[in-house]
Design an enzyme around this catalytic site. Structure first.
Site, PDB file in Angstrom:
ATOM      1  N   CYS A   1       1.969  -2.058 -16.699  1.00 54.91           N
ATOM      2  CA  CYS A   1       2.142  -1.687 -15.181  1.00 54.91           C
ATOM      3  C   CYS A   1       2.409  -0.112 -14.906  1.00 54.91           C
ATOM      4  CB  CYS A   1       3.137  -2.454 -14.542  1.00 54.91           C
ATOM      5  SG  CYS A   1       4.777  -2.041 -15.135  1.00 54.91           S
TER       6      CYS A   1
ATOM      7  N   GLN B   1      -3.788  -6.040 -14.272  1.00 51.91           N
ATOM      8  CA  GLN B   1      -3.355  -5.699 -15.940  1.00 51.91           C
ATOM      9  C   GLN B   1      -3.373  -6.889 -17.022  1.00 51.91           C
ATOM     10  OE1 GLN B   1       1.110  -5.204 -14.252  1.00 51.91           O
ATOM     11  NE2 GLN B   1       1.429  -5.930 -16.426  1.00 51.91           N
TER      12      GLN B   1
ATOM     13  N   ASN C   1       0.193  -3.549  -6.020  1.00 54.09           N
ATOM     14  CA  ASN C   1       0.482  -4.202  -7.399  1.00 54.09           C
ATOM     15  C   ASN C   1      -0.860  -4.402  -8.326  1.00 54.09           C
ATOM     16  OD1 ASN C   1       1.990  -5.334  -9.286  1.00 54.09           O
ATOM     17  ND2 ASN C   1       2.609  -7.236  -8.069  1.00 54.09           N
TER      18      ASN C   1
ATOM     19  N   HIS D   1       9.593  -2.649 -13.239  1.00 54.00           N
ATOM     20  CA  HIS D   1       7.892  -3.055 -12.947  1.00 54.00           C
ATOM     21  C   HIS D   1       7.422  -1.848 -12.254  1.00 54.00           C
ATOM     22  CE1 HIS D   1       4.357  -4.901 -12.337  1.00 54.00           C
ATOM     23  NE2 HIS D   1       4.354  -5.132 -11.141  1.00 54.00           N
TER      24      HIS D   1
END
Ligand SMILES: *[C@@H]1O[C@H](CO)[C@@H](O)[C@H](O)[C@H]1NC(C)=O
Ligand SMILES: *[C@@H]1O[C@H](CO)[C@@H](O)[C@H](O)[C@H]1NC(C)=O
Length: 361
Positions: A151, A145, A308, A287
């Site tokens: 996110c 990102q 992630n 997140h």
């Protein structure tokens, strides 16, 4: 002369090893000078440029981080930390840039879409001991990102790429940038957003385009309407997993990758390297990530496999394994608090037979 040869060789080595993180040894920590040396190597390794002024300030942050990582790794914890690209950021800076979805803020001040209000996996009983959607070909490569609080878009896309592959047997990398630029009603581009709104945006837009067609830029731009209309994958909305219920979450992950919100603000999360993350963290959700599987280690620790969006050099090649089935019903770092997943029953639009390539010829 020899020295410059050496430097060229060194920078080539560094160039080809950037996917790995830079390790350090005891001897790097003995003096101010060795610390500076390590800092310079770290900056080269991660191609971080800093002004002279900033460098001095950052050096002190770097030093403290290295010391923290070093002393943590001497402990006998089930997970390890490493010096990664966040090495000279304070935890506060890290939080404001990378853990910036402000999920909680949204939830509190705006309420959130409830999905359909039902939970289609309620009656699932067949729960295998482990699932890894990566091995089933439903997960794209780890993305990055950058310095943009997007996110939520990455988390959304993982879940949509997943259900699309499960339904169509085709893995198509989808566009986070479309969500950032075009989903302006409730989500706020690089300033955070919610996965549930993004699912609803995709439904309303009657599809989302590919990563290739609308590539990531890490800044919020004007929505490109022609790209927005170039729809490739369709979903029919979303459902929420019953909150604070890891069993319900398990039933869902057995069937498809799931978007989750977590509290990723801790220093241990910042420097996580490998192992099952059992670290202290709050439930101040900040997140968006996605669960793409689960399992149990040989010593019996249950975990979630979490994708992630901080690049493949963070954690376990971009993933983190987070402890599953802890006594807090919110789950590790609040992972069971706000889980949601896209529904897909409609077929995708027919593929356009690359007509533009013909035009170009
Ligand atoms: C969502 O749920 C809340 C509380 O459960 C309710 O007050 C609200 O009206 C619901 N919204 C929609 C759009 O159904
Ligand atoms: C939108 O994307 C198309 C390519 O799909 C490009 O030709 C066009 O210039 C873009 N429009 C804007 C306003 O950037």
């Amino acid at each position: 002369m020899e020295k410059s040869f050496f430097l060229v060789a060194l920078s080539l080595i560094l160039l080809f090893s950037t996917v790995n993180s830079l390790g350090f040894e005891e001897k790097d920590l003995v003096s101010e000078e060795s610390f500076w040396d390590l800092y310079e190597r770290w900056r080269t390794h991660h191609t971080v440029s800093r002004s002279i002024d900033e460098k001095h300030k950052r050096f002190n942050v770097f030093k403290e981080n290295v010391k923290y990582i070093h002393s943590f790794n001497k402990k006998d914890a089930p997970y390890k930390l490493k010096l990664n690209k966040f090495g000279d950021m304070t935890n506060h800076e890290f939080r404001s840039t990378y853990a910036g979805s402000k999920v909680n803020h949204h939830r509190i001040f705006r309420g959130s879409p409830n999905g359909t209000g039902s939970f289609m996996y309620e009656k699932v009983t067949n729960i295998p001991p482990s699932i890894d959607w990566r091995q089933k070909g439903a997960v794209t490569n780890v993305k990055d990102q950058g310095q943009c609080g997007s996110c939520w878009a990455f988390s959304t896309v993982v879940a949509v790429e997943g259900i699309n592959q499960i339904k169509t047997k085709k893995l198509v990398s989808l566009s986070e940038q479309e969500l950032i630029d075009c989903d302006n009603t409730d989500n706020q581009g690089c300033d955070g957003g919610l996965m549930e709104y993004a699912f609803e945006y995709i439904k309303k837009n009657r599809g989302i385009t590919t990563e290739e067609n609308y590539p990531y830029t890490a800044v919020e731009g004007t929505c490109n309407l022609s790209k927005e209309k170039s729809r490739v994958v369709v979903i029919d909305g979303h459902e929420n997993v019953p909150e604070n219920d890891e069993d319900a979450l398990l039933k869902t992950v057995t069937n498809q990758p799931v978007s989750v919100a977590i509290d990723a603000s801790s220093q241990d999360f910042q420097f996580y390297s490998e192992g099952v993350f059992t670290g202290d963290c709050g439930t101040d959700l900040d997140h968006g990530v996605a669960i793409v599987g689960y399992g149990t280690t040989v010593d019996g620790t249950k975990y979630w496999i979490v994708k992630n969006s901080w690049g493949s050099d963070w954690g376990e090649r971009g993933y983190i394994r987070m402890e599953r089935g802890i006594s807090d019903k919110e789950g590790q770092c609040g992972i069971a608090m706000e889980a949601s997943y896209p529904i897909k029953s409609s077929a995708n639009p027919p593929e356009k037979k690359a007509s533009h390539t013909v035009d170009e010829l």
